[in-house]
Design a protein around this motif. Sequence first.
Motif, PDB file in Angstrom:
ATOM      1  N   SER A 167      45.018  23.672  49.332  1.00 49.53           N
ATOM      2  CA  SER A 167      46.244  24.479  49.273  1.00 49.53           C
ATOM      3  C   SER A 167      46.696  24.678  47.838  1.00 49.53           C
ATOM      4  CB  SER A 167      47.352  23.803  50.087  1.00 49.53           C
ATOM      5  OG  SER A 167      46.992  23.716  51.451  1.00 49.53           O
ATOM      6  N   ILE A 168      46.586  23.632  47.044  1.00 47.61           N
ATOM      7  CA  ILE A 168      46.995  23.737  45.642  1.00 47.61           C
ATOM      8  C   ILE A 168      46.116  24.745  44.915  1.00 47.61           C
ATOM      9  CG2 ILE A 168      47.039  22.501  43.433  1.00 47.61           C
ATOM     10  CD1 ILE A 168      47.981  20.031  44.997  1.00 47.61           C
ATOM     11  N   CYS A 169      44.804  24.611  45.074  1.00 47.95           N
ATOM     12  CA  CYS A 169      43.878  25.475  44.326  1.00 47.95           C
ATOM     13  C   CYS A 169      43.915  26.923  44.810  1.00 47.95           C
ATOM     14  CB  CYS A 169      42.453  24.933  44.439  1.00 47.95           C
ATOM     15  SG  CYS A 169      42.209  23.322  43.658  1.00 47.95           S
ATOM     16  N   LEU A 170      44.041  27.117  46.110  1.00 47.46           N
ATOM     17  CA  LEU A 170      43.916  28.461  46.669  1.00 47.46           C
ATOM     18  C   LEU A 170      45.222  29.241  46.659  1.00 47.46           C
ATOM     19  CD1 LEU A 170      41.616  27.717  49.740  1.00 47.46           C
ATOM     20  CD2 LEU A 170      40.941  28.509  47.467  1.00 47.46           C
ATOM     21  N   THR A 180      41.551  25.625  34.944  1.00 47.84           N
ATOM     22  CA  THR A 180      40.179  25.288  35.316  1.00 47.84           C
ATOM     23  C   THR A 180      40.011  25.254  36.829  1.00 47.84           C
ATOM     24  OG1 THR A 180      39.867  23.998  33.292  1.00 47.84           O
ATOM     25  CG2 THR A 180      38.394  23.520  35.132  1.00 47.84           C
ATOM     26  N   LEU A 181      40.948  24.617  37.529  1.00 53.32           N
ATOM     27  CA  LEU A 181      40.877  24.578  38.992  1.00 53.32           C
ATOM     28  C   LEU A 181      40.976  25.977  39.587  1.00 53.32           C
ATOM     29  CD1 LEU A 181      43.158  21.481  39.731  1.00 53.32           C
ATOM     30  CD2 LEU A 181      40.671  21.575  39.763  1.00 53.32           C
ATOM     31  N   LEU A 182      41.836  26.799  39.020  1.00 54.08           N
ATOM     32  CA  LEU A 182      41.989  28.164  39.511  1.00 54.08           C
ATOM     33  C   LEU A 182      40.706  28.960  39.328  1.00 54.08           C
ATOM     34  CD1 LEU A 182      43.868  30.368  40.625  1.00 54.08           C
ATOM     35  CD2 LEU A 182      44.609  30.816  38.301  1.00 54.08           C
ATOM     36  N   ARG A 216      39.346  29.624  42.876  1.00 54.24           N
ATOM     37  CA  ARG A 216      39.994  30.863  43.322  1.00 54.24           C
ATOM     38  C   ARG A 216      39.894  31.913  42.220  1.00 54.24           C
ATOM     39  NH1 ARG A 216      44.102  32.318  47.077  1.00 54.24           N
ATOM     40  NH2 ARG A 216      43.449  34.417  47.647  1.00 54.24           N
ATOM     41  N   GLN A 217      38.693  32.074  41.707  1.00 57.24           N
ATOM     42  CA  GLN A 217      38.489  32.965  40.575  1.00 57.24           C
ATOM     43  C   GLN A 217      38.896  34.401  40.891  1.00 57.24           C
ATOM     44  OE1 GLN A 217      34.672  34.925  38.467  1.00 57.24           O
ATOM     45  NE2 GLN A 217      34.507  32.743  38.790  1.00 57.24           N
ATOM     46  N   GLU A 218      38.705  34.831  42.145  1.00 57.54           N
ATOM     47  CA  GLU A 218      39.007  36.214  42.497  1.00 57.54           C
ATOM     48  C   GLU A 218      40.498  36.522  42.414  1.00 57.54           C
ATOM     49  OE1 GLU A 218      39.194  33.880  46.352  1.00 57.54           O
ATOM     50  OE2 GLU A 218      37.956  33.902  44.537  1.00 57.54           O
ATOM     51  N   ALA A 219      41.346  35.477  42.351  1.00 60.10           N
ATOM     52  CA  ALA A 219      42.790  35.711  42.272  1.00 60.10           C
ATOM     53  C   ALA A 219      43.261  35.964  40.843  1.00 60.10           C
ATOM     54  CB  ALA A 219      43.547  34.511  42.846  1.00 60.10           C
ATOM     55  N   LEU A 220      42.443  35.651  39.840  1.00 55.00           N
ATOM     56  CA  LEU A 220      42.913  35.716  38.457  1.00 55.00           C
ATOM     57  C   LEU A 220      43.302  37.134  38.049  1.00 55.00           C
ATOM     58  CD1 LEU A 220      43.427  34.358  35.744  1.00 55.00           C
ATOM     59  CD2 LEU A 220      41.027  34.791  35.163  1.00 55.00           C
ATOM     60  N   GLN A 221      42.418  38.089  38.260  1.00 55.54           N
ATOM     61  CA  GLN A 221      42.716  39.451  37.816  1.00 55.54           C
ATOM     62  C   GLN A 221      43.915  40.053  38.548  1.00 55.54           C
ATOM     63  OE1 GLN A 221      40.562  41.712  35.636  1.00 55.54           O
ATOM     64  NE2 GLN A 221      38.477  41.027  36.057  1.00 55.54           N
TER      65      GLN A 221
END
Length: 613
Positions: free
Chosen positions: A16-19, A114-116, A120-125
Amino acid sequence: MQASFIKTGANRLFDSICLWVLPAGLFLLLSALFLFPDRSHLHKVYYALFSIPTLLALCVRPSEFRLLREPLVALFVVFAGLALISLGWSDSEDSVGSLIKPPLHTFMLFAGMTLLLRYRQEALQPVLLAGALVALLTTLPPLLDFLRHYTPEARLIGSGALDNPLLSSHVFGFFSIYWLVVCMSSKDPRVLALSGCALGLMCLVILATGSRTPLMAMTLAAIWLAVLRQDRRAALLLAALVVAAIVGLLAIPSLLERGSSYRFEIWQAALEQVAQQPWLGHGYDAHLAIDPGQGIVFREPHSFPIGTLYYVGVLGFLPWLGMLLVGIYSGWRYRGQPLFVLASTLLVYGIAAGLTEGGGILPRPKEHWFLLWIPLALIAALNIARRDGRLPTPAMQDLSPAHAGQLQANAVVIEQDGLGPKVLRLVDGSFLKLFRRRAWYTSGRFNPYAARFAHNSQQLATMGFVTPKIIGLYRFADASTAVHYQPLPGQTLRQAMEQSESPEQRQALTLRFGNYLARLHEQGVYFRSLHLGNVLVHEGGFALIDLADMRIMPSALSLNLRQRNLRHMQRYEQDRTWLFEENAAQLLQGYAEQASMKALARIQRSIGAPAGA
């Protein structure tokens, strides 16, 4: 049973934290200055939605501390450690406890980013875009009011917690660089027009602040961006810089005048104090008061490098400088990756702006974080993600119509639908999977499906699963994309079941598939399109087809996701008969070899098998 419950709860908390929590926290870190009336709100939302959740995630999963292997993070730890040691000779009036918190919160920025990026890399942009849009839309009303009531001495400040035109201009410059990078990389005319208008408005906002530092910093960042790209747009950008400089100097001759900031006097006085204790500095948060002779006392040296030398000396300056050099080098080395281009361009902007502004080495979250700490944390996270195989490799390559035609010449259509080919077998035997152009506002724009295919393939390989070898990622002139890969030999599991000569062969296949399915679930692989036609029997094992339709979770799949995964397979009559009716016992037996009894029981109930099956 209790240990299993605790482990499951810890995994769900970590997921939950990461996503969900960290993307929300990063968005508010980027936008809180525009949305809330005071900086204290920025501190609170950052602590509550980013820093503390990151600390909880690290406590739940201590293995994530391997981020300390990243040179950039290690240099920060050394720098922060030296700063804390220097409290032994600092004359700061604040308590040690209060001074320890800013370095810890800054470290959590590195760890959380780093965790993100890892999970959940697709959330960055989308988060970056959302933050940039908030900055743009909340700044428009103050800009219109400024233009409506303009006076020669007026300076725009901005909305929300922004209360200083110079500090505001640094944040505006950060988002101007974001829009500039989008302009340089976008292929969609609508996105290009939107980002171009946004860039123009943010540049106008910076001019309205009356600050020249961000203009200089943006110029250097734009040059860096042009050097990274080295294409036609880069040449146009350099030409635009020359034209803008000429027009600006003709329209506003005072741009070359020194102004009344007293920076030279402040720097000279600060360097004189640096010379008193050059090696160890005066100590973290030491008292600093500089009067340039006008009866005005300045508490900062108005330069990040000079401030670092003043507080922690040459000994602390070296790891600080090392962070900047590693960040710049990473941006240059991995300039083929769009996120590295964005992060390093933001860093160049921050370094240039920090030459004449700031001085506090480890502040709480505020405008100065946009200059160094946010870009550095992003680059560190990208470096870690790249080493973990979580960035698509190779990077997306633009293909002209002529090159695309050469690539697809004499290709055989393997799969197609009503709109045309979907999978081609090229003359060399490799496959080209095509993904059609998506609407500009969909997630496919931020995270193209071709890149998802490559990304998932690389991640599965690092987890020990067999995956196809990625040859290339392509973007065509019509904005559609493709992944070029070497297919794995074999037949689908559905074909293998159909061709089985006896029930025993089907039972053996189902037993092995149950084991493979449990491995996927235990390692967090949620393959949405799971059915026997998308599983390949390869050299005695299995592999997955259509890797774009997949999510890889931070922890083992929850029981609900496992159940949902099987429901998709139950929609296919033939698959349901073979797996969940004729050979349910073998499926459960194979699943039990990898999964827990609790997970096995849920799967058992999901397929309607008897308890003893």
